[in-house]
Write a protein that holds these residues in place. Structure first.
Motif, PDB file in Angstrom:
ATOM      1  N   PRO A 144       0.840  -1.061   0.028  1.00  0.00           N
ATOM      2  CA  PRO A 144      -0.136  -0.044   0.083  1.00  0.00           C
ATOM      3  C   PRO A 144       1.042   1.256   0.031  1.00  0.00           C
ATOM      4  N   GLU A 145       1.313   1.642  -1.136  1.00  0.00           N
ATOM      5  CA  GLU A 145       2.045   2.666  -1.479  1.00  0.00           C
ATOM      6  C   GLU A 145       1.911   3.263  -2.693  1.00  0.00           C
ATOM      7  N   ILE A 146       1.459   4.794  -2.861  1.00  0.00           N
ATOM      8  CA  ILE A 146       1.227   5.152  -4.170  1.00  0.00           C
ATOM      9  C   ILE A 146       2.450   5.638  -4.954  1.00  0.00           C
ATOM     10  N   LYS A 147       2.399   4.878  -6.217  1.00  0.00           N
ATOM     11  CA  LYS A 147       3.579   4.815  -7.076  1.00  0.00           C
ATOM     12  C   LYS A 147       3.267   5.600  -8.485  1.00  0.00           C
ATOM     13  N   SER A 148       4.217   6.201  -9.069  1.00  0.00           N
ATOM     14  CA  SER A 148       4.057   7.067 -10.344  1.00  0.00           C
ATOM     15  C   SER A 148       4.003   6.136 -11.392  1.00  0.00           C
ATOM     16  N   CYS A 149       3.158   6.166 -12.212  1.00  0.00           N
ATOM     17  CA  CYS A 149       2.913   5.493 -13.416  1.00  0.00           C
ATOM     18  C   CYS A 149       3.149   6.113 -14.723  1.00  0.00           C
ATOM     19  N   ASN A 150       2.539   7.152 -15.219  1.00  0.00           N
ATOM     20  CA  ASN A 150       2.495   8.022 -16.263  1.00  0.00           C
ATOM     21  C   ASN A 150       2.320   9.492 -15.819  1.00  0.00           C
ATOM     22  N   PRO A 151       3.449  10.186 -15.851  1.00  0.00           N
ATOM     23  CA  PRO A 151       3.138  11.547 -15.653  1.00  0.00           C
ATOM     24  C   PRO A 151       2.237  12.601 -16.301  1.00  0.00           C
ATOM     25  N   ASP A 152       1.693  11.992 -17.435  1.00  0.00           N
ATOM     26  CA  ASP A 152       0.709  12.533 -18.421  1.00  0.00           C
ATOM     27  C   ASP A 152      -0.699  11.947 -17.919  1.00  0.00           C
ATOM     28  N   GLY A 153      -0.784  10.941 -16.929  1.00  0.00           N
ATOM     29  CA  GLY A 153      -1.993  10.252 -17.045  1.00  0.00           C
ATOM     30  C   GLY A 153      -2.979  10.991 -16.166  1.00  0.00           C
ATOM     31  N   GLN A 154      -4.412  10.700 -16.041  1.00  0.00           N
ATOM     32  CA  GLN A 154      -5.262  11.381 -15.507  1.00  0.00           C
ATOM     33  C   GLN A 154      -5.974  10.641 -14.195  1.00  0.00           C
ATOM     34  N   TYR A 155      -5.591   9.458 -14.038  1.00  0.00           N
ATOM     35  CA  TYR A 155      -6.091   8.787 -12.964  1.00  0.00           C
ATOM     36  C   TYR A 155      -5.398   8.095 -11.916  1.00  0.00           C
ATOM     37  N   VAL A 156      -5.918   8.101 -10.896  1.00  0.00           N
ATOM     38  CA  VAL A 156      -5.231   7.099  -9.677  1.00  0.00           C
ATOM     39  C   VAL A 156      -6.012   6.030  -9.477  1.00  0.00           C
ATOM     40  N   VAL A 157      -5.207   4.783  -9.775  1.00  0.00           N
ATOM     41  CA  VAL A 157      -5.947   3.365  -9.545  1.00  0.00           C
ATOM     42  C   VAL A 157      -5.274   2.816  -8.455  1.00  0.00           C
ATOM     43  N   CYS A 158      -6.369   2.151  -7.808  1.00  0.00           N
ATOM     44  CA  CYS A 158      -6.090   1.345  -6.124  1.00  0.00           C
ATOM     45  C   CYS A 158      -6.675  -0.077  -6.707  1.00  0.00           C
ATOM     46  N   ASN A 170      -8.883 -23.721  -2.163  1.00  0.00           N
ATOM     47  CA  ASN A 170     -10.034 -24.716  -2.284  1.00  0.00           C
ATOM     48  C   ASN A 170     -10.820 -24.656  -3.591  1.00  0.00           C
ATOM     49  N   ASN A 171     -10.248 -23.664  -4.616  1.00  0.00           N
ATOM     50  CA  ASN A 171     -11.120 -23.439  -5.741  1.00  0.00           C
ATOM     51  C   ASN A 171     -12.376 -22.792  -5.681  1.00  0.00           C
ATOM     52  N   TRP A 172     -12.240 -22.054  -4.573  1.00  0.00           N
ATOM     53  CA  TRP A 172     -13.612 -21.387  -4.507  1.00  0.00           C
ATOM     54  C   TRP A 172     -13.410 -19.956  -5.257  1.00  0.00           C
ATOM     55  N   ALA A 173     -14.625 -19.247  -5.551  1.00  0.00           N
ATOM     56  CA  ALA A 173     -14.393 -18.047  -6.341  1.00  0.00           C
ATOM     57  C   ALA A 173     -13.727 -16.877  -5.452  1.00  0.00           C
ATOM     58  N   VAL A 174     -12.917 -16.074  -6.241  1.00  0.00           N
ATOM     59  CA  VAL A 174     -12.147 -15.211  -5.786  1.00  0.00           C
ATOM     60  C   VAL A 174     -12.185 -13.984  -6.734  1.00  0.00           C
ATOM     61  N   GLY A 175     -11.861 -12.710  -6.509  1.00  0.00           N
ATOM     62  CA  GLY A 175     -12.033 -11.565  -7.171  1.00  0.00           C
ATOM     63  C   GLY A 175     -10.855 -10.378  -7.169  1.00  0.00           C
ATOM     64  N   THR A 176     -11.144  -9.443  -7.993  1.00  0.00           N
ATOM     65  CA  THR A 176     -10.140  -8.272  -8.178  1.00  0.00           C
ATOM     66  C   THR A 176     -10.942  -7.001  -7.736  1.00  0.00           C
ATOM     67  N   MET A 177     -10.574  -6.309  -6.996  1.00  0.00           N
ATOM     68  CA  MET A 177     -11.465  -4.948  -6.736  1.00  0.00           C
ATOM     69  C   MET A 177     -10.619  -3.763  -7.221  1.00  0.00           C
ATOM     70  N   ILE A 178     -11.090  -2.843  -7.868  1.00  0.00           N
ATOM     71  CA  ILE A 178     -10.444  -1.655  -8.231  1.00  0.00           C
ATOM     72  C   ILE A 178     -11.198  -0.358  -8.123  1.00  0.00           C
ATOM     73  N   GLY A 179     -10.813   0.601  -7.712  1.00  0.00           N
ATOM     74  CA  GLY A 179     -11.181   1.991  -7.399  1.00  0.00           C
ATOM     75  C   GLY A 179     -10.336   2.998  -8.331  1.00  0.00           C
ATOM     76  N   ILE A 180     -11.296   3.914  -8.978  1.00  0.00           N
ATOM     77  CA  ILE A 180     -10.380   4.718  -9.856  1.00  0.00           C
ATOM     78  C   ILE A 180     -10.910   6.241  -9.270  1.00  0.00           C
ATOM     79  N   TRP A 181      -9.745   7.029  -9.047  1.00  0.00           N
ATOM     80  CA  TRP A 181      -9.941   8.562  -8.944  1.00  0.00           C
ATOM     81  C   TRP A 181      -9.363   9.383  -9.949  1.00  0.00           C
TER      82      TRP A 181
END
Length: 370
Positions: A144-158, A170-181
């Protein structure tokens, strides 16, 4: 001997001639029978009287991702970002199909052993964000540390690259969560309500993704028959009803410290709610969008502190649920989790999320909100 041979016949004849006693069930028994009958004839229940089955009907055709985004997402850069995130989810899907669930030999920022699939998913997300023309900064739940990606970009993605590490073996369902500011608000000092969109992917027998768009919450399905390698819109403008009969109680240890939580759990059982809880945040909340109802509760106490991350988990799901007509609670003030200010990347929070009537009940019993 003659008497013994005919004794059963004599007894049977005698019993048949006796007046049959009328058995009158008690009022309580009648109430129970009536309640069971009502449940069995409730069209929302399946044959087991506790299951809720899909009501989705097959359509002749489905819109693809590009069509929906062109109509329901006015911001061109945001459309690009959403497509990039879904491409990452598709790659994670393919990786989960082939990678074994083994210990990687490394640890995340919290000292937790990382699994191979955790590392693969996180690497896919980082590669996607660093190569993106629209992502300004990124942050992973694994570090959990904010890192630079593209200096010309528009969004912060977590993102939480793979939620459900304790159940994926167990081979149960899992997922990915994404917040965009937007970088105008950034992450620190912003709230979940400042998100321009959020995305939650569920990896199960199928891969489906929820996306918050201009006019509501949409679901996209990946690689369906005839559409391999692409996304189609499988549900549009999803709604979560105010009332529900499905409950997902997390952190039940807190009931030992919080009398209100114990009373709430008793209420669910006494009122014949259906328990649907896997221990994975993504499948446990995602079902609210497929079933159109449900409540997930995760209060905290002194001996059972908060574990859910505000920026990586609560905020992304909170935006989707409220877009679909549901409610959220921060578990303390009773206010929306989307109004909690993000003061640190790894900030934790209690959470109740889902059908508004049950979130209100949680607030009255846990947060003591009238």
């Amino acid at each position: 001997m003659f008497f013994l041979a005919f004794f059963p016949v004599i007894c049977s004849s005698f019993l048949l001639q006796q007046p049959r006693q009328k058995i009158v069930p008690s009022t309580r028994t009648l109430i129970e029978i009536r309640r069971c009958a009502e449940t069995e004839t409730d069209s929302s229940y399946g044959a087991s009287s506790t299951s809720f089955y899909t009501t989705a009907e097959k359509k002749d055709s489905y819109d693809d991702l590009d069509t929906i985004l062109s109509e329901k997402c006015q911001d061109e850069n945001l459309r690009i970002c959403i497509k990039e995130m879904l491409d990452a989810c598709a790659k994670i899907t393919d990786a989960l199909r082939t990678a074994l669930v083994t210990v990687e030999g490394s640890s995340n920022a919290f000292g937790d052993q990382q699994l191979t699939v955790d590392v693969i998913a996180d690497e896919i997300m980082w590669k996607t964000c660093r190569e993106s023309a629209v992502v300004f900064e990124g942050a992973s739940e694994e570090e959990p540390e904010i890192k630079s990606c593209n200096p010309d970009g528009q969004y912060v993605v977590c993102w939480d690259p793979l939620d459900g590490s304790s159940i994926v073996d167990n081979n149960w369902a899992v997922g990915t969560m994404i917040g965009i500011w937007d970088k105008k608000t950034g992450l620190i000092g912003a709230t979940g309500r400042d998100q321009v969109t959020s995305i939650v992917a569920l990896y199960g027998p199928r891969t489906t993704v929820l996306v918050a768009l201009d006019d509501g919450c949409y679901e996209f399905s990946y690689g369906v028959e005839g559409q391999e390698g692409s996304w189609i819109c499988s549900r549009e403008r999803i709604q979560i009803s105010k009332e529900c009969k499905i409950f997902s109680p997390a952190n039940m240890r807190a009931a030992q410290d919080l009398p209100g939580y114990k009373e709430l759990l008793d209420h669910y059982q006494e009122n014949r709610f259906t328990l649907r809880y896997s221990g994975g945040l993504v499948p446990d909340v995602y079902q609210q969008f497929t079933k159109g109802q449900g409540v997930f509760s995760n209060p905290t106490s002194i001996s059972s502190p908060a574990k859910l991350r505000l920026a990586f988990e609560a905020a992304p799901f909170g935006l989707l649920v409220e877009k679909a007509g549901g409610s959220t609670s921060d578990g303390v003030s009773g206010g929306s989790v989307l109004d909690v200010v993000i003061n640190s990347v790894d900030q934790r929070t209690a959470l109740c999320i889902g059908s508004s009537q049950e979130v209100d009940r949680f607030n009255s019993m846990i947060c003591m909100i009238e």
